[in-house]
Design a protein around this motif. Structure first.
Motif, PDB file in Angstrom:
ATOM      1  N   VAL A 147       0.818  -1.213   0.000  1.00 48.72           N
ATOM      2  CA  VAL A 147       0.000   0.000   0.000  1.00 48.72           C
ATOM      3  C   VAL A 147       0.851   1.262   0.000  1.00 48.72           C
ATOM      4  CG1 VAL A 147      -1.817   1.279   1.201  1.00 48.72           C
ATOM      5  CG2 VAL A 147      -1.869  -1.223   1.174  1.00 48.72           C
ATOM      6  N   THR A 148       1.648   1.462   1.030  1.00 46.66           N
ATOM      7  CA  THR A 148       2.368   2.721   1.204  1.00 46.66           C
ATOM      8  C   THR A 148       3.385   2.969   0.103  1.00 46.66           C
ATOM      9  OG1 THR A 148       2.135   2.356   3.591  1.00 46.66           O
ATOM     10  CG2 THR A 148       3.613   4.138   2.864  1.00 46.66           C
ATOM     11  N   GLU A 149       4.143   1.935  -0.252  1.00 40.80           N
ATOM     12  CA  GLU A 149       5.241   2.128  -1.205  1.00 40.80           C
ATOM     13  C   GLU A 149       4.801   2.021  -2.660  1.00 40.80           C
ATOM     14  OE1 GLU A 149       8.516  -0.428  -0.276  1.00 40.80           O
ATOM     15  OE2 GLU A 149       8.447   0.057   1.875  1.00 40.80           O
ATOM     16  N   ASN A 150       3.902   1.069  -2.949  1.00 46.54           N
ATOM     17  CA  ASN A 150       3.575   0.797  -4.350  1.00 46.54           C
ATOM     18  C   ASN A 150       2.124   1.061  -4.724  1.00 46.54           C
ATOM     19  OD1 ASN A 150       6.129  -0.495  -5.553  1.00 46.54           O
ATOM     20  ND2 ASN A 150       5.875  -1.627  -3.626  1.00 46.54           N
ATOM     21  N   ALA A 151       1.264   1.260  -3.740  1.00 46.27           N
ATOM     22  CA  ALA A 151      -0.160   1.494  -4.007  1.00 46.27           C
ATOM     23  C   ALA A 151      -0.707   0.475  -5.002  1.00 46.27           C
ATOM     24  CB  ALA A 151      -0.388   2.911  -4.515  1.00 46.27           C
ATOM     25  N   TYR A 152      -0.501  -0.815  -4.674  1.00 44.23           N
ATOM     26  CA  TYR A 152      -1.084  -1.870  -5.502  1.00 44.23           C
ATOM     27  C   TYR A 152      -2.584  -1.984  -5.242  1.00 44.23           C
ATOM     28  CZ  TYR A 152       3.631  -3.614  -6.581  1.00 44.23           C
ATOM     29  OH  TYR A 152       4.930  -3.748  -7.024  1.00 44.23           O
ATOM     30  N   ILE A 153      -2.990  -1.672  -4.010  1.00 41.15           N
ATOM     31  CA  ILE A 153      -4.401  -1.719  -3.659  1.00 41.15           C
ATOM     32  C   ILE A 153      -4.768  -0.472  -2.857  1.00 41.15           C
ATOM     33  CG2 ILE A 153      -4.468  -4.245  -3.611  1.00 41.15           C
ATOM     34  CD1 ILE A 153      -4.532  -4.064  -0.539  1.00 41.15           C
ATOM     35  N   ALA A 154      -6.055  -0.175  -2.829  1.00 38.73           N
ATOM     36  CA  ALA A 154      -6.588   0.906  -1.994  1.00 38.73           C
ATOM     37  C   ALA A 154      -7.673   0.293  -1.113  1.00 38.73           C
ATOM     38  CB  ALA A 154      -7.161   2.026  -2.855  1.00 38.73           C
ATOM     39  N   ILE A 551      -9.051   8.417  -0.922  1.00 35.87           N
ATOM     40  CA  ILE A 551     -10.048   7.519  -0.357  1.00 35.87           C
ATOM     41  C   ILE A 551     -10.234   7.825   1.127  1.00 35.87           C
ATOM     42  CG2 ILE A 551     -10.690   5.120   0.050  1.00 35.87           C
ATOM     43  CD1 ILE A 551     -10.616   6.046  -2.905  1.00 35.87           C
ATOM     44  N   ASN A 552     -11.467   8.098   1.501  1.00 37.05           N
ATOM     45  CA  ASN A 552     -11.789   8.449   2.879  1.00 37.05           C
ATOM     46  C   ASN A 552     -12.641   7.341   3.490  1.00 37.05           C
ATOM     47  OD1 ASN A 552     -13.023   9.566   5.248  1.00 37.05           O
ATOM     48  ND2 ASN A 552     -12.565  11.633   4.476  1.00 37.05           N
ATOM     49  N   GLN A 553     -12.018   6.515   4.323  1.00 39.11           N
ATOM     50  CA  GLN A 553     -12.736   5.383   4.917  1.00 39.11           C
ATOM     51  C   GLN A 553     -13.809   5.827   5.907  1.00 39.11           C
ATOM     52  OE1 GLN A 553     -10.303   2.211   6.439  1.00 39.11           O
ATOM     53  NE2 GLN A 553      -9.100   2.030   4.564  1.00 39.11           N
ATOM     54  N   GLU A 554     -13.603   6.959   6.567  1.00 38.90           N
ATOM     55  CA  GLU A 554     -14.616   7.441   7.507  1.00 38.90           C
ATOM     56  C   GLU A 554     -15.915   7.789   6.773  1.00 38.90           C
ATOM     57  OE1 GLU A 554     -13.056  10.620   9.823  1.00 38.90           O
ATOM     58  OE2 GLU A 554     -11.634   9.350  10.913  1.00 38.90           O
ATOM     59  N   GLU A 555     -15.782   8.405   5.606  1.00 34.83           N
ATOM     60  CA  GLU A 555     -16.979   8.711   4.813  1.00 34.83           C
ATOM     61  C   GLU A 555     -17.674   7.436   4.348  1.00 34.83           C
ATOM     62  OE1 GLU A 555     -15.652  13.002   2.836  1.00 34.83           O
ATOM     63  OE2 GLU A 555     -15.921  11.227   1.573  1.00 34.83           O
ATOM     64  N   ILE A 556     -16.878   6.462   3.949  1.00 34.05           N
ATOM     65  CA  ILE A 556     -17.461   5.187   3.507  1.00 34.05           C
ATOM     66  C   ILE A 556     -18.215   4.538   4.660  1.00 34.05           C
ATOM     67  CG2 ILE A 556     -16.935   2.873   2.653  1.00 34.05           C
ATOM     68  CD1 ILE A 556     -14.481   4.082   1.260  1.00 34.05           C
ATOM     69  N   ASN A 557     -17.603   4.529   5.844  1.00 36.41           N
ATOM     70  CA  ASN A 557     -18.238   3.928   7.010  1.00 36.41           C
ATOM     71  C   ASN A 557     -19.543   4.639   7.352  1.00 36.41           C
ATOM     72  OD1 ASN A 557     -18.547   2.208   9.209  1.00 36.41           O
ATOM     73  ND2 ASN A 557     -17.367   3.531  10.578  1.00 36.41           N
ATOM     74  N   LEU A 581      -4.918   3.814   6.896  1.00 40.62           N
ATOM     75  CA  LEU A 581      -4.989   4.724   5.755  1.00 40.62           C
ATOM     76  C   LEU A 581      -5.849   5.920   6.145  1.00 40.62           C
ATOM     77  CD1 LEU A 581      -4.488   5.421   2.748  1.00 40.62           C
ATOM     78  CD2 LEU A 581      -6.635   4.229   2.244  1.00 40.62           C
ATOM     79  N   VAL A 582      -5.271   7.111   6.042  1.00 38.14           N
ATOM     80  CA  VAL A 582      -5.986   8.343   6.361  1.00 38.14           C
ATOM     81  C   VAL A 582      -6.016   9.214   5.110  1.00 38.14           C
ATOM     82  CG1 VAL A 582      -6.063  10.412   7.802  1.00 38.14           C
ATOM     83  CG2 VAL A 582      -5.249   8.235   8.769  1.00 38.14           C
ATOM     84  N   ALA A 583      -7.206   9.625   4.705  1.00 39.78           N
ATOM     85  CA  ALA A 583      -7.324  10.500   3.538  1.00 39.78           C
ATOM     86  C   ALA A 583      -6.523  11.782   3.766  1.00 39.78           C
ATOM     87  CB  ALA A 583      -8.788  10.826   3.283  1.00 39.78           C
ATOM     88  N   ASP A 584      -5.808  12.226   2.734  1.00 34.84           N
ATOM     89  CA  ASP A 584      -4.916  13.380   2.901  1.00 34.84           C
ATOM     90  C   ASP A 584      -4.864  14.173   1.597  1.00 34.84           C
ATOM     91  OD1 ASP A 584      -2.832  15.175   3.320  1.00 34.84           O
ATOM     92  OD2 ASP A 584      -1.634  13.738   4.464  1.00 34.84           O
ATOM     93  N   PRO A 585      -5.626  15.275   1.481  1.00 33.58           N
ATOM     94  CA  PRO A 585      -5.609  16.085   0.249  1.00 33.58           C
ATOM     95  C   PRO A 585      -4.227  16.594  -0.108  1.00 33.58           C
ATOM     96  CG  PRO A 585      -7.477  16.684   1.627  1.00 33.58           C
ATOM     97  CD  PRO A 585      -6.622  15.767   2.458  1.00 33.58           C
ATOM     98  N   ALA A 586      -3.392  16.885   0.893  1.00 34.77           N
ATOM     99  CA  ALA A 586      -2.042  17.379   0.610  1.00 34.77           C
ATOM    100  C   ALA A 586      -1.215  16.316  -0.106  1.00 34.77           C
ATOM    101  CB  ALA A 586      -1.362  17.808   1.903  1.00 34.77           C
ATOM    102  N   LYS A 587      -1.373  15.058   0.309  1.00 42.76           N
ATOM    103  CA  LYS A 587      -0.646  13.985  -0.364  1.00 42.76           C
ATOM    104  C   LYS A 587      -1.204  13.746  -1.757  1.00 42.76           C
ATOM    105  CE  LYS A 587       1.094  11.439   3.646  1.00 42.76           C
ATOM    106  NZ  LYS A 587       1.125  10.159   4.388  1.00 42.76           N
ATOM    107  N   VAL A 588      -2.516  13.899  -1.912  1.00 43.49           N
ATOM    108  CA  VAL A 588      -3.096  13.789  -3.247  1.00 43.49           C
ATOM    109  C   VAL A 588      -2.447  14.800  -4.167  1.00 43.49           C
ATOM    110  CG1 VAL A 588      -5.198  13.965  -4.620  1.00 43.49           C
ATOM    111  CG2 VAL A 588      -5.303  12.943  -2.339  1.00 43.49           C
ATOM    112  N   GLU A 589      -2.338  16.032  -3.708  1.00 43.52           N
ATOM    113  CA  GLU A 589      -1.728  17.081  -4.517  1.00 43.52           C
ATOM    114  C   GLU A 589      -0.258  16.771  -4.801  1.00 43.52           C
ATOM    115  OE1 GLU A 589      -1.112  21.916  -4.619  1.00 43.52           O
ATOM    116  OE2 GLU A 589      -1.506  20.931  -2.709  1.00 43.52           O
TER     117      GLU A 589
END
Length: 598
Positions: A147-154, A551-557, A581-589
Motif C-alpha cells: 500500500v504505502t510504497e507501491n499502491a497496488y491496492i486501496a 479515499i476516505n474510509q470514515e466517509e465510507i463507514n 490509511l488516512v485520507a490526505d488532500p495534501a498527499k493527493v496534490e
C-alpha cells in the motif's frame, strides 16, 4: 513527458476538496477539462461502493467513469481485458490464517495475482514460516510494500459478517455463524422436527453459474458453500477459526515436533454417496486414506486438472502417505510437548490403536484397526492446517474422479470434454448425467437456472450427532441482494447467509426474523490495474498514490451507518499491524504533481 494540468486548477481543486467552478479559475482551462480520467470497474452488487468512491475521486479532481457489470463473469472479462483503472474487489479469508489472506492475491503467479514483486514474494514466504508471535512485523512490512510504497491496492473497509433467519421456522440453537467457514447445513433443524424429513431447507446465493463441483477447480462465491457441505475434510475450523477435528474425517490430528510432519487418524463411519434415479445412495466405498492421498496430491499439483484454481493454497504439501508402523507414532513427539504422537492420536478414542492398516478393507475402528495419514510439509509451516480446512481440500473419490477424468489434461477441450464436477453433468436437460460422489453430509442432485437441489448423504456418519438433521436443501439463485431479502421476509427463503449492513434495520423490524452478526475476515478493497502497459495507473506509482490518499474510509463507514471497520489490507482482520490509511488532500496534490511532472 509532462502531462498538462493547470497548477492553479490542481491546487484549488485538491486543497479545497471540491471541483472549482470555471468562473473561479483565472486560467482558461476548467478543472473538469484538466481532470485525469479514471475508470472504476465493479459488479452491480458493489454499486454503492463504486458510487461512494466515484464521488470521493471526483471531489479530488479526477474525471471518473464507473463500469458496472451485471455479474462476476462480465466483471472478470473486463478485468482480464485490462479495461479499468480500479477494480472494486473483496476477499474473505475463509481459512482463518493470514497466509491465505495474501498468497493467492499478491504473490507472483498467484491464482488471483496481477502483481510480480520479489520483495512481496519474499515477505509472504518469510511470514509463512514464522509463528504468530513472529510474523506480525513481517506482515506489517508486507502491508507497507503493498500500500504505502507501491499502491497496488486501496483499502475500503472490513465488513461484519451477518445472516438472518426465520426463527418461527428454524431452531435458533441449530444455526451457526462462523467467522471464516462457510455456512454448515448439517446442524440446522426446524422448530418442528417432524419437518426435517419432509420440508427442504431453502437458502439462497447470488451466483447460479457454478465454477465447478470439483473442489480444487473453484474458489469463489458460486461453489464455496456448496462444496464445503458436499466434501468432508481432514480438519475443520471452529466458529472462531480454531483448528478442530469436529465433524471432519479425522478423530484427532497432531503436529509433530519440528512442524514438518502432521498426523491424522481417520474415522471409518463415512462412505461416499452417489445419485441413482434422483435418490442419494450409499456406494459402500469408505472415504479412506487412499482417497485422502489422491485428493491432496491433485490439490497441490497445478497440472492435475485444467484450469486448476487452488493449487497455490496447497503448495506447501511435500508428501502424503499412510503410516503402517506403530513404532513411528510411538517415537514421534508432539510439537511443544513430551507426549508421543500415538498418545495424542488416541486421545478420546473408544478403542486405542491396536494395528495400523493400509488397506481400506482392513479398517475397523471398533477393533482398534485404524488408518493414519501423515502429511509432510516442504518446510516448517503450521498454517498448512488452515488450508486443509478450506473447501479445496475436500476429499473426493479416487475411483470416481479417475473414471470420469479420462481426458488428456494438456488437450482438454471444455466444449467436448466433461470433467468431474462440471455443472453440465448435474444441469437439467440433455447434458444431465450426475457423476458426483460426495464424501460430505449432502450431495447435489440437480440444478437449473433458478436453483440447486441437495439431499442428505445417507452414509455420512449415520446415527451419530454429526448426521445431518434436514433431509433436503434447496439453494435458490437470486442475483440481487434486495430480492433475496424480500424472499426471506416473504417466507420464501428460510435463511439469508449474507446480509449487508444497510439492511440490518429492515431485518430487526421483522418480528419473524433474527439477525446474527460478528466481525468478519472479509475486506473490500480496490485493485489497481498494474498489468496494462501504457495505462497511466499501470505505469505511474505517483498516480496510484494520488488516488489512494483520496479515499476516505470514515466517509465510507458513515454511508454504512457506522457498521464497517477500518482496513489497510486483506490482513487487517487477522493481524494487528498498526497500519492505517488516512485520507490526505495534501498527499493527493503532492503525488498528482509528481505524476504530472514525470
Amino acid at each position: 513527458m509532462k502531462k498538462f494540468l493547470s497548477k492553479a486548477v490542481l491546487s484549488a481543486t485538491l486543497l479545497a476538496g471540491a471541483i472549482v467552478p470555471a468562473a473561479a479559475n483565472l486560467q482558461t482551462a476548467s478543472a473538469q477539462d484538466a481532470a485525469i480520467p479514471v475508470t472504476i470497474l465493479a459488479q452491480s452488487s458493489s454499486e454503492q461502493n463504486a458510487n461512494i468512491v466515484r464521488d470521493q475521486l471526483t471531489k479530488a479532481g479526477f474525471q471518473v467513469d464507473v463500469s458496472l457489470q451485471p455479474d462476476y463473469a462480465s466483471f472478470n472479462a473486463q478485468k482480464d481485458a485490462g479495461n479499468y483503472d480500479l477494480a472494486i474487489s473483496s476477499w474473505t479469508t475463509v481459512t482463518g490464517n493470514p497466509d491465505y489472506a495474501v498468497r493467492s492475491l499478491f504473490i507472483s503467479g498467484g491464482d488471483y495475482s496481477i502483481i510480480s514483486n520479489p520483495e512481496v514474494d519474499e515477505l509472504i514466504e518469510l511470514a509463512a514460516s514464522q509463528t504468530s508471535e513472529e510474523y506480525v512485523e513481517t506482515y506489517k512490512q508486507l502491508e507497507e510494500v503493498l500500500v504505502t510504497e507501491n499502491a497496488y491496492i486501496a483499502p475500503l473497509y472490513t465488513s461484519l459478517k451477518a445472516q438472518a433467519y426465520n426463527h418461527e421456522v428454524l431452531n435458533g440453537d441449530s444455526i451457526r455463524l462462523s467467522k471464516s467457514r462457510a455456512f454448515a447445513w448439517e446442524p440446522v433443524s426446524y422448530n418442528d422436527e417432524s419437518l426435517n424429513t419432509t420440508r427442504p431447507l431453502v437458502l439462497t446465493q447470488e451466483m447460479g453459474d457454478l465454477t465447478s463441483l470439483d473442489p480444487i477447480k473453484g474458489n469463489d462465491g458460486s461453489i464455496n458453500q456448496l462444496n464445503t457441505n458436499m466434501y468432508v475434510r481432514l480438519i475443520n475450523l471452529t466458529d472462531d477459526d480454531q483448528i478442530t477435528s469436529e465433524n471432519s474425517l479425522s478423530h484427532n490430528f497432531v503436529i509433530a515436533d519440528g512442524n514438518l510432519d502432521y498426523y491424522f487418524i481417520l474415522r471409518d463411519d463415512i462412505n461416499f454417496a452417489k445419485i441413482e434415479d434422483g435418490v442419494a445412495v450409499d456406494t459402500g466405498d469408505l472415504v479412506s486414506a487412499e482417497d485422502v492421498i489422491f485428493s491432496l496430491n491433485r490439490a497441490k499439483d497445478p497440472e492435475s486438472v485444467p484450469d486448476h484454481r487452488t493449487y497455490s493454497l496447497h503448495e506447501h504439501i511435500s508428501e502424503v502417505s499412510v503410516v503402517e508402523d506403530i513404532a513411528e507414532l510411538e517415537a514421534a513427539v508432539v510439537s511443544g510437548s513430551d507426549q508421543t504422537v500415538k498418545e495424542a492420536l488416541e486421545a478420546g478414542l473408544e478403542t486405542p490403536i491396536a494395528e495400523l492398516v493400509a488397506a481400506e478393507a482392513d479398517v475397523d475402528n471398533a477393533a482398534g484397526n485404524y488408518q493414519v495419514v501423515k502429511l509432510t510439509a516442504t518446510e516448517p509451516f503450521p498454517q498448512v492446517l488452515n488450508y486443509l480446512g478450506h473447501q479445496s481440500a475436500g476429499i473426493v473419490s479416487e475411483q470416481q474422479v479417475s473414471a470420469i477424468n479420462t481426458y488428456d489434461v494438456a488437450a482438454y477441450d471444455p466444449n467436448s470434454d466433461i470433467a468431474y464436477g462440471d455443472q453440465r453433468a448435474i444441469t437439467e436437460g440433455s447434458t444431465y448425467d450426475n457423476h458426483l460422489w460426495a464424501s460430505g453430509p449432502y450431495i447435489l442432485v440437480d440444478k437449473n437456472d433458478y436453483q440447486a437441489n441437495f439431499v442428505k448423504n445417507p452414509a455420512y456418519r449415520p446415527d451419530t450427532d454429526a448426521d445431518a438433521n434436514i433431509e433436503a436443501v434447496t439453494v435458490r439463485f437470486i442475483g440481487d441482494a434486495s430480492s433475496s431479502l424480500s424472499a426471506l421476509r416473504a417466507g420464501e427463503v428460510d435463511l439469508l447467509y449474507s446480509l449487508s449492513e444497510v439492511n440490518y434495520p429492515i431485518v430487526e423490524g421483522e418480528t419473524s426474523l433474527t439477525l446474527q452478526s460478528i466481525p468478519s475476515n472479509g475486506v473490500a478493497y480496490m485493485l489497481f490495474n498494474t498489468n496494462t502497459p501504457g495505462r497511466p495507473v499501470s505505469d505511474s506509482v505517483n498516480l496510484r498514490k494520488a488516488i489512494l490518499y483520496a479515499i476516505n474510509q470514515e466517509e465510507i463507514n458513515a454511508a454504512y451507518q457506522g457498521l464497517k471497520l477500518p482496513a489497510f489490507t486483506t490482513l487487517s482482520p487477522l493481524v494487528e499491524t498498526g497500519n492505517t490509511l488516512v485520507a490526505d488532500p495534501a498527499k493527493v496534490e503532492e503525488f498528482l504533481t509528481n505524476y504530472i511532472n514525470e
